[in-house]
Design an enzyme around this catalytic site. Structure first.
Site, PDB file in Angstrom:
ATOM      1  N   GLU A  33       0.875  -1.162   0.000  1.00 23.21           N
ATOM      2  CA  GLU A  33       0.000   0.000   0.000  1.00 23.21           C
ATOM      3  C   GLU A  33       0.916   1.217   0.000  1.00 23.21           C
ATOM      4  OE1 GLU A  33      -2.769   0.117   3.298  1.00 23.21           O
ATOM      5  OE2 GLU A  33      -3.417   2.129   2.715  1.00 23.21           O
ATOM      6  N   ARG A 257       4.596 -12.762   9.742  1.00 21.77           N
ATOM      7  CA  ARG A 257       5.176 -11.435   9.643  1.00 21.77           C
ATOM      8  C   ARG A 257       6.545 -11.444  10.319  1.00 21.77           C
ATOM      9  NH1 ARG A 257       3.359  -5.969   9.354  1.00 21.77           N
ATOM     10  NH2 ARG A 257       1.579  -6.704   8.182  1.00 21.77           N
ATOM     11  N   LYS A 267       4.662   0.652   9.282  1.00 20.66           N
ATOM     12  CA  LYS A 267       4.764   1.930   8.581  1.00 20.66           C
ATOM     13  C   LYS A 267       4.170   3.076   9.398  1.00 20.66           C
ATOM     14  CE  LYS A 267       3.131   0.136   4.816  1.00 20.66           C
ATOM     15  NZ  LYS A 267       2.522  -0.056   3.493  1.00 20.66           N
TER      16      LYS A 267
HETATM   17  P1  ATP Z   1       2.621  -2.008   7.800  1.00 19.45           P
HETATM   18  O1  ATP Z   1       1.919  -2.568   8.981  1.00 19.45           O
HETATM   19  O2  ATP Z   1       4.053  -1.715   8.031  1.00 19.45           O
HETATM   20  O3  ATP Z   1       1.885  -0.874   7.164  1.00 19.45           O
HETATM   21  P2  ATP Z   1       1.498  -3.635   5.828  1.00 19.45           P
HETATM   22  O4  ATP Z   1       1.369  -5.100   5.873  1.00 19.45           O
HETATM   23  O5  ATP Z   1       0.264  -2.854   6.039  1.00 19.45           O
HETATM   24  O6  ATP Z   1       2.639  -3.207   6.787  1.00 19.45           O
HETATM   25  P3  ATP Z   1       1.688  -3.401   3.024  1.00 19.45           P
HETATM   26  O7  ATP Z   1       2.145  -2.259   2.224  1.00 19.45           O
HETATM   27  O8  ATP Z   1       0.256  -3.740   2.990  1.00 19.45           O
HETATM   28  O9  ATP Z   1       2.140  -3.130   4.517  1.00 19.45           O
HETATM   29  O10 ATP Z   1       2.586  -4.672   2.746  1.00 19.45           O
HETATM   30  C1  ATP Z   1       2.923  -5.174   1.485  1.00 19.45           C
HETATM   31  C2  ATP Z   1       3.303  -6.617   1.634  1.00 19.45           C
HETATM   32  O11 ATP Z   1       4.391  -6.768   2.531  1.00 19.45           O
HETATM   33  C3  ATP Z   1       2.149  -7.430   2.198  1.00 19.45           C
HETATM   34  O12 ATP Z   1       2.020  -8.612   1.447  1.00 19.45           O
HETATM   35  C4  ATP Z   1       2.558  -7.693   3.604  1.00 19.45           C
HETATM   36  O13 ATP Z   1       2.027  -8.901   4.045  1.00 19.45           O
HETATM   37  C5  ATP Z   1       4.087  -7.714   3.526  1.00 19.45           C
HETATM   38  N1  ATP Z   1       4.671  -7.318   4.801  1.00 19.45           N
HETATM   39  C6  ATP Z   1       4.498  -6.159   5.449  1.00 19.45           C
HETATM   40  N2  ATP Z   1       5.160  -6.150   6.626  1.00 19.45           N
HETATM   41  C7  ATP Z   1       5.774  -7.342   6.727  1.00 19.45           C
HETATM   42  C8  ATP Z   1       6.609  -7.956   7.714  1.00 19.45           C
HETATM   43  N3  ATP Z   1       6.942  -7.340   8.840  1.00 19.45           N
HETATM   44  N4  ATP Z   1       7.063  -9.213   7.464  1.00 19.45           N
HETATM   45  C9  ATP Z   1       6.739  -9.834   6.328  1.00 19.45           C
HETATM   46  N5  ATP Z   1       5.959  -9.322   5.368  1.00 19.45           N
HETATM   47  C10 ATP Z   1       5.469  -8.091   5.549  1.00 19.45           C
HETATM   48 MG    MG Z   2      -1.425  -3.023   4.784  1.00 17.70          MG
END
Ligand code: ATP
Ligand code: MG
Length: 554
Positions: A33, A257, A267
């Protein structure tokens, strides 16, 4: 990892699918995102998604999951592209969930015409109220039995902007008593009169995650849609929507994760650090964002190595920051050339070396490199800078460095003896008077003297000056979010120490931004983006050894 095959559980699933002939090729996607910069957790997801298609054949799309107009910005899109490329991966297609808004609208209409979705006038509070609890069934909304024609008309008018934010939603018609709460008539669309970074003001209704992600996967014919464990309960809805819409059957697989000690991988929290000025920006070298790690001097190779080593897990756990630092050291040890830099200077005068004279000595660029990188020439002269910490007036036990009467080798140059330490009127040591052994020059040593210690130095007349920034971990506790809420109180107050004027050997003068070095005995360093021709700035990437735990226990 399975013991016998040495492959992770997702690879196992894929190998099974390929054996069955279920897919001709593997298609994955990395779906960020664009609401922030990528961090080390994302790196693990990137390595996994791109790694699978590199290994098994097929391709990976970069898909921006930009269905929330409020938090997304083009700046983030650009940084994400740069970061994925820098990590060393190539996507097949650059795609945006927002490009599917028309198709998603048609999909929603398809559900409505099948009697599987309805427009609900309930407020979000009312919806929550009727949802029930995990142990008690929910209740049907009073709007649940609207006719197909009425729903078609209302949804069209939602799209046309006739209604205010929050006054209507489109919901799937599944089962308000379903044991999975997410299946209790989930909201598919909401009204939001907001400007979108790509579609502008064309839309005032936006699909929810569950009505965008799986559908986008399906449109792209993604075979293996890999996400993190919190989406396990969403899988049932993911499958339900694909089945009812009769679209390409993408499948979702979940892995744990990745969380890292001494840092945060969220983020939202990283944004808070930036907004509240705990760091200088998303690319502050203390941030475990990809751009921060790049600026800190980490290499893509070392980050990929780290992601391979931590592998893929089914259960959440904390990965030790020391492992990431270990991977960085491993790689830099092979590629970083050695240079001499004095961070905390003490003047050393070689009293038996002629004034005004200097000579060339040679030092190896990198004894650890595959092809050693040759040698460089350094000027040696009567007055040198050495590190203050390399002298002890009253030496400790097993002290092999300088002390009154002691001998050490000056790296790549001569053996010296410390004859006298010179103090000012208040008793501070201001200089060391030493004598050198002319027959002991490195490479031509016929002195017969052996010394236990070797120290680094720079020639005072030939050295240049540079700013050096010593970075340390951003948080002083392993898990800064353990007590949810106050992670900011754990910011390490010593995470940055600036040395305004360190003495660097002359050959470093032309170092380019991003160039990496080992400062002998001091650690790995990189030229920071702030550097200019007149003012060099180096960041410490990582120390030579893992001293963190020891330091902390002092
Ligand atoms: P955040 O909580 O930091 O905003 P998010 O999962 O909302 O993380 P996205 O931009 O939606 O962030 O993530 C893109 C991809 O990266 C998704 O498939 C998500 O599952 C993966 N991802 C994000 N954070 C992690 C993590 N800590 N470990 C493994 N994969 C991750
Ligand atoms: Mg997300």
């Amino acid at each position: 990892m399975t013991e016998e095959k040495g492959i992770n559980f997702i690879e196992e699933i894929i190998e099974e699918h390929l054996k069955e002939g279920k897919y001709q090729q593997i298609i994955t996607r990395f779906p960020p995102e664009p609401n922030g910069y990528l961090h080390i957790g994302h790196a693990s997801s990137i390595c996994l998604n791109f790694g699978l298609t590199l290994k098994y054949g097929g391709y990976t799309n970069l898909r921006f999951d930009d269905t929330n107009p409020v938090t997304e910005e083009t700046e983030y899109v650009e940084s994400i592209k740069e970061d994925v490329k820098w990590l060393g991966f190539e996507w097949k297609n650059e795609l945006y969930a927002s490009d599917y808004f028309d198709t998603l609208f048609q999909f929603a209409m398809r559900l409505i015409s099948k009697g599987l979705a309805y427009v609900d006038d309930s407020t979000s509070e009312e919806i929550a109220h009727l949802k029930g609890t995990p142990t008690a069934a929910g209740k049907n909304s009073p709007y649940r039995d609207r006719t197909v024609a009425e729903n078609q008309d209302l949804f069209e008018r939602m799209k046309n902007g006739e209604f205010k934010d929050g006054t209507k939603t489109l919901r799937a018609k599944i089962d308000m008593a379903h044991p999975n709460m997410l299946m209790r008539d989930p909201v598919l669309y909401r009204i939001k009169h907001a400007h979108h970074h790509r579609t502008g003001d064309k839309w005032c209704i936006y699909p929810m995650y569950d009505f965008a992600h799986g559908q986008s996967d399906s449109i792209e014919e993604v075979t293996h849609s890999i996400c993190t464990l919190e989406f396990v309960p969403h899988r049932e809805l993911y499958d339900w929507l694909i089945e009812k819409l009769e679209i390409y059957p993408s499948r979702q697989y979940e892995f744990a994760r990745r969380n890292l000690t001494y840092t945060i991988t969220s983020k939202r929290k990283l944004l808070q650090l930036v907004n509240e000025n705990h760091v200088t920006g998303w690319d502050d070298p203390r941030m475990t964002t990809i751009s921060g790690m790049r600026r800190r001097g980490f290499t893509p190779e070392s980050i990929r190595d780290f992601c391979t080593r931590i592998g893929v897990a089914k259960r959440e756990n904390m990965v030790d920051m020391s492992l990431l630092e270990f991977c960085v050291r491993e790689h830099l040890n092979k590629i970083a050339v050695r240079r001499m830099v004095v961070l905390d200077p003490l003047k050393l005068i070689i009293t038996n070396y002629p004034e005004g004279q200097s000579e060339e000595v040679f030092s190896e660029n990198n004894p650890e490199a595959e092809n050693s990188g040759g040698t460089r020439s350094i000027r040696f002269s009567r007055e040198l800078w050495i590190e203050k910490e390399d002298f002890m007036e009253v030496p400790a036990k097993k002290w092999f460095r300088l002390a009154p009467g002691a001998m050490v080798r000056l790296k790549s140059a001569y053996i010296i003896r410390c004859d006298e330490c010179v103090k000012d009127s208040t008793g501070n040591i201001v200089a060391l008077h030493c004598s050198y052994i002319p027959e002991s020059k490195s490479g031509h040593d016929v002195s017969g003297i052996s010394t236990k210690g070797t120290i680094h130095w720079v020639s005072a007349a030939h050295a240049e000056k540079a700013e050096v920034r010593l970075y340390d971990r951003l948080f002083s506790v392993e898990n800064p979010v353990a007590d949810e809420g106050d992670f900011l109180s754990h910011v390490n107050p010593r995470s940055l120490q600036v040395i305004p004027e360190a003495y660097i050997e002359a050959s470093l003068k032309d170092a380019a931004k991003g160039e990496k070095f080992q400062f002998i005995r001091k650690g790995y360093f990189v030229v920071d983006d702030d550097a200019t021709a007149e003012h060099l700035v180096f960041n410490r990437t990582v120390t030579l050894k893992d001293t963190w735990d020891k330091e902390r226990k002092k």
